[in-house]
Design a protein around this motif. Structure first.
Motif, short mmCIF file in Angstrom:
data_model
loop_
_atom_site.label_atom_id
_atom_site.label_comp_id
_atom_site.label_asym_id
_atom_site.label_seq_id
_atom_site.Cartn_x
_atom_site.Cartn_y
_atom_site.Cartn_z
N GLU A 58 0.85 -1.18 0.00
CA GLU A 58 0.00 0.00 0.00
C GLU A 58 0.89 1.23 0.00
O GLU A 58 1.95 1.24 0.64
CB GLU A 58 -0.88 0.02 1.25
CG GLU A 58 -1.71 1.30 1.39
CD GLU A 58 -2.35 1.44 2.76
OE1 GLU A 58 -2.94 2.51 3.02
OE2 GLU A 58 -2.24 0.51 3.58
N HIS B 32 -4.29 3.90 0.78
CA HIS B 32 -5.02 2.77 0.18
C HIS B 32 -4.89 2.80 -1.34
O HIS B 32 -5.86 2.67 -2.08
CB HIS B 32 -6.50 2.79 0.58
CG HIS B 32 -6.73 2.85 2.05
ND1 HIS B 32 -6.24 1.91 2.91
CD2 HIS B 32 -7.39 3.77 2.82
CE1 HIS B 32 -6.58 2.23 4.16
NE2 HIS B 32 -7.27 3.35 4.12
N TYR C 281 0.07 -7.24 1.14
CA TYR C 281 -1.37 -7.48 1.12
C TYR C 281 -1.79 -8.18 -0.17
O TYR C 281 -1.17 -8.00 -1.23
CB TYR C 281 -2.14 -6.16 1.22
CG TYR C 281 -1.92 -5.39 2.50
CD1 TYR C 281 -2.43 -5.85 3.72
CD2 TYR C 281 -1.20 -4.20 2.50
CE1 TYR C 281 -2.24 -5.13 4.89
CE2 TYR C 281 -1.01 -3.47 3.67
CZ TYR C 281 -1.53 -3.94 4.86
OH TYR C 281 -1.33 -3.23 6.01
N LYS D 252 -4.77 -7.44 -1.45
CA LYS D 252 -5.41 -6.31 -2.14
C LYS D 252 -4.96 -5.01 -1.46
O LYS D 252 -5.68 -4.44 -0.63
CB LYS D 252 -6.93 -6.43 -2.09
CG LYS D 252 -7.48 -7.68 -2.77
CD LYS D 252 -9.00 -7.75 -2.62
CE LYS D 252 -9.57 -8.99 -3.28
NZ LYS D 252 -11.06 -9.05 -3.11
N PRO D 253 -3.79 -4.51 -1.79
CA PRO D 253 -3.24 -3.34 -1.08
C PRO D 253 -4.06 -2.06 -1.27
O PRO D 253 -3.96 -1.15 -0.45
CB PRO D 253 -1.84 -3.19 -1.67
CG PRO D 253 -1.90 -3.90 -2.99
CD PRO D 253 -2.85 -5.02 -2.80
N LYS E 259 -7.99 -5.97 2.88
CA LYS E 259 -6.69 -6.02 2.23
C LYS E 259 -6.10 -7.44 2.19
O LYS E 259 -5.47 -7.83 1.21
CB LYS E 259 -5.70 -5.09 2.94
CG LYS E 259 -5.98 -3.60 2.71
CD LYS E 259 -4.95 -2.75 3.44
CE LYS E 259 -5.26 -1.27 3.30
NZ LYS E 259 -5.14 -0.79 1.91
#
Length: 463
Positions: free
Chosen positions: A69, A83, A110, A112-113, A121
């Motif tokens: 992120e 994000h 992550y 899903k950063p 995430k």
């Protein structure tokens, strides 16, 4: 990076500057307020154009970048934009167009950063990061900026050499060292064996490094009963088992304070904190032996609890000559009052303990498994310095006031209005600046402008 992208970034800067100034003037504020806003806009616009010049040719990338992120703080608005995830090319384009004051990335990896919540995430592990900042070094508030940087580097080298490479056994290639661009250093360890450590395991690492629990948080009697036994070689006083020397020691001190144990320095082959304690005591006694009484007392009274006993500790060690007994025989049971032994040891060990940096929530950075940390090769918005990545072999020679100055900041003279007096050495040149108008080389002007110690002289036509 295309010329069009760079132009877009610069246009964004001018739009921000114009809109902020126009808004303030439309509000009909006092002339003094308007002048201040005008000066801030002019100053920030100048800074951002220099940042664009640097970022248009900078390499901005980190290991495992697709899983990180990213977050940004800006000169022209409050709060943090986060994000977000990037490829190296997309990150560079974003930075040139938006020109942030500070760039951060996540220590965590992550799935899903760019997800908006931490639960979404999908945490996949996190680098082990150690953050040492000058703010947390005792007495730093009385130091100059250069003195703070020197002291924090000294403490950081102790962290790396004694703990990360020493006690923990990491290889030099495992430890990535980063100057923060401000007042501290970071150590990054990205090995798989540490990435899955949870908050509690990381907190135990912090406790070990900082010496938390060596003396506990209990009363003085408990410290003597428990901590000293763990830290030192101890022998219980027993008339049937005591040697002649121990009986003499016991007879000498029994009328003062009851010693249940004879305490001695850890052996020469000790490891970990025991070795650290042995070396620290012998080293400190050697140093104090060469100092004047008042200077030794000044060091002892830095701890308010020890202060009341400083004179007694000094007298027993140096006036009564007991320092030689410690150095020659290793015995520590030389004080007439066992409290003096505890306070003496605490005073010495305070120099070996490391205070790791704290985050905004007072949680040490090391134990935070979702921490945002400064991006190497980015610029620090409050100094204009580069966040420099290095290794242990290059740390010794590194001078942030020389080596962290942005290479794209030139020697071209810039006319500024100094608002706060400053004495500093930058790129081996000394500056003693007093309030008023002066010309500085661009690299020095950028430090003064970024740290809000100066304003750009209005009317100067800098591109």
């Amino acid at each position: 990076m295309s010329q069009g992208s760079i132009s877009t970034g610069i246009s964004t800067i001018f739009i921000f500057s114009y809109e902020l100034l126009k808004c303030e003037m439309d509000m009909g504020g006092a002339q003094q307020s308007s002048d201040k806003v005008n000066a801030d806009v002019y100053r920030i616009s100048f800074i951002q154009r220099r940042f664009v010049r640097y970022y248009s040719n900078a390499q901005l990338a980190v290991e495992d970048m697709p899983q990180r992120e990213f977050a940004f703080m800006f000169y022209n608005r409050n709060g943090m934009s986060r994000h977000i995830s990037f490829t190296p090319e997309a990150l560079k384009k974003y930075v040139v167009e938006h020109v942030p004051a500070h760039i951060y990335y996540s220590s965590a990896l992550y799935q899903k950063p760019d997800a908006k919540t931490m639960d979404e995430k999908g945490w996949n592990g996190a680098d082990l990061i150690f953050d040492l900042d000058a703010d947390h070094i005792p007495g730093s508030e009385k130091m100059s900026y250069a003195e703070m940087l020197e002291k924090v580097k000294e403490e950081f080298k102790k962290l790396v050499d004694e703990f990360l490479l020493g006690d923990f056994g990491f290889d030099e290639n495992d430890v990535k060292i980063v100057f923060s661009g401000g007042r501290g250093y970071h150590a990054h360890i990205t090995k798989d064996c540490v990435r899955k450590l949870g908050t509690q395991e990381r907190r135990e690492i912090v406790d070990y490094i900082s010496g938390t629990g060596l003396f506990g948080e209990t009363n003085i009697e408990d410290l003597r009963e428990k901590s000293l036994q763990l830290l030192f070689e101890t022998t219980a006083y027993s008339p049937k088992k005591m040697s002649t020397r121990e009986k003499e020691e016991r007879e000498e001190y029994k009328k003062y304070k009851t010693y249940k144990y004879a305490f001695r320095l850890p052996p020469e082959n000790a490891t970990g904190w025991k070795k650290r304690i042995r070396d620290a005591i012998l080293h400190q006694l050697t140093i104090w032996s060469q100092m004047e009484r008042e200077k030794v007392l000044k060091e002892l009274v830095q701890d308010k609890k020890i202060g009341a006993y400083a004179n007694k500790i000094y007298d027993e060690l140096f006036v009564q000559g007991k320092v030689e007994k410690i150095m020659n025989t290793g015995t520590l049971s030389v004080f007439l009052d066992e409290r003096l032994l505890t306070y003496f040891i605490k005073s010495v060990l305070a120099k070996k303990m490391i205070v790791l940096g704290k985050g905004e929530t007072d949680e040490p950075v090391t134990s935070d498994i979702k921490r945002l940390i400064r991006l190497p090769n980015s610029l620090h918005g409050k100094t204009g310095f580069v966040v420099v990545e290095m290794n242990r072999s290059t740390l010794d020679a590194f001078d942030p006031l020389r080596d962290a100055i942005c290479p794209s900041f030139s020697d071209t003279p810039v006319k500024v209005e100094i608002t706060k007096p400053v004495k500093i050495k930058l790129k081996n040149e000394h500056f003693a600046l007093e309030p008023g108008t002066t010309e500085l080389p661009e690299y020095a002007a950028m430090f003064m402008l970024c740290s809000a110690r100066a304003n750009l002289v209005h009317g100067s036509n800098y591109t």
